[in-house]
Motif scaffolding. Structure first.
Motif, PDB file in Angstrom:
ATOM      1  N   ARG A  17       0.824  -1.208   0.000  1.00  0.00           N
ATOM      2  CA  ARG A  17       0.000   0.000   0.000  1.00  0.00           C
ATOM      3  C   ARG A  17       0.858   1.258   0.000  1.00  0.00           C
ATOM      4  O   ARG A  17       0.530   2.243  -0.659  1.00  0.00           O
ATOM      5  N   ILE A  18       1.964   1.235   0.715  1.00  0.00           N
ATOM      6  CA  ILE A  18       2.853   2.400   0.762  1.00  0.00           C
ATOM      7  C   ILE A  18       3.462   2.655  -0.613  1.00  0.00           C
ATOM      8  O   ILE A  18       3.489   3.790  -1.091  1.00  0.00           O
ATOM      9  N   ILE A  19       3.940   1.598  -1.262  1.00  0.00           N
ATOM     10  CA  ILE A  19       4.534   1.748  -2.597  1.00  0.00           C
ATOM     11  C   ILE A  19       3.477   2.227  -3.591  1.00  0.00           C
ATOM     12  O   ILE A  19       3.738   3.104  -4.414  1.00  0.00           O
ATOM     13  N   TYR A  20       2.263   1.666  -3.504  1.00  0.00           N
ATOM     14  CA  TYR A  20       1.203   2.079  -4.427  1.00  0.00           C
ATOM     15  C   TYR A  20       0.856   3.552  -4.238  1.00  0.00           C
ATOM     16  O   TYR A  20       0.722   4.297  -5.203  1.00  0.00           O
ATOM     17  N   LYS A  21       0.724   3.997  -3.000  1.00  0.00           N
ATOM     18  CA  LYS A  21       0.389   5.398  -2.748  1.00  0.00           C
ATOM     19  C   LYS A  21       1.520   6.331  -3.165  1.00  0.00           C
ATOM     20  O   LYS A  21       1.281   7.431  -3.644  1.00  0.00           O
ATOM     21  N   ALA A  22       2.757   5.891  -3.002  1.00  0.00           N
ATOM     22  CA  ALA A  22       3.899   6.726  -3.375  1.00  0.00           C
ATOM     23  C   ALA A  22       4.026   6.879  -4.879  1.00  0.00           C
ATOM     24  O   ALA A  22       4.536   7.893  -5.362  1.00  0.00           O
ATOM     25  N   THR A  23       3.572   5.880  -5.625  1.00  0.00           N
ATOM     26  CA  THR A  23       3.693   5.941  -7.087  1.00  0.00           C
ATOM     27  C   THR A  23       2.392   6.352  -7.762  1.00  0.00           C
ATOM     28  O   THR A  23       2.372   6.550  -8.969  1.00  0.00           O
ATOM     29  N   ASN A  24       1.319   6.481  -7.021  1.00  0.00           N
ATOM     30  CA  ASN A  24       0.030   6.866  -7.600  1.00  0.00           C
ATOM     31  C   ASN A  24      -0.097   8.395  -7.583  1.00  0.00           C
ATOM     32  O   ASN A  24      -0.907   8.963  -6.861  1.00  0.00           O
ATOM     33  N   VAL A  25       0.735   9.036  -8.377  1.00  0.00           N
ATOM     34  CA  VAL A  25       0.776  10.494  -8.467  1.00  0.00           C
ATOM     35  C   VAL A  25       0.581  10.890  -9.926  1.00  0.00           C
ATOM     36  O   VAL A  25       0.756  10.062 -10.821  1.00  0.00           O
TER      37      VAL A  25
END
Length: 98
Positions: A17-25
């Motif tokens: 979830r952290i990686i997804y949120k960090a790359t979902n920009v």
């Protein structure tokens, strides 16, 4: 026990979830993030090699990887320009820009 299984187990739960949120920009921010990471590690190959398995595991989407990879290529160009500025020669800067 393969590398994919180890990577899948390591990316379970909160880290995914952290990686997804960090790359979902938005795309332009992803481009800047890709360039910044590449300038820090000084290799677009490392950046791309880290992103590719993450896409294969479904941690990030393929559409999110494209601007990150483009940013990685821009970061490599910035690294080359910084290296050319060390030299007092104009030819070194010309080579970096070509």
């Amino acid at each position: 026990l393969g590398l994919v299984n180890v990577l899948q187990r390591g990316l379970m739960g909160m880290s995914t979830r952290i990686i997804y949120k960090a790359t979902n920009v938005p795309g332009i921010f992803a481009l800047v993030i890709g360039a910044a990471v590449t300038v820090l590690v000084q290799s677009s190959s490392i950046t791309t090699s880290v992103l590719t398995p993450l896409v294969g595991l479904g941690v990030i989407q393929l559409e999110q990887m494209l601007p990150l990879t483009l940013g990685a290529n821009i970061g490599t160009t910035v690294t080359g320009l910084l290296a050319s500025l060390v030299s007092d020669s104009v030819a070194a800067l010309q080579v970096a820009l070509c």
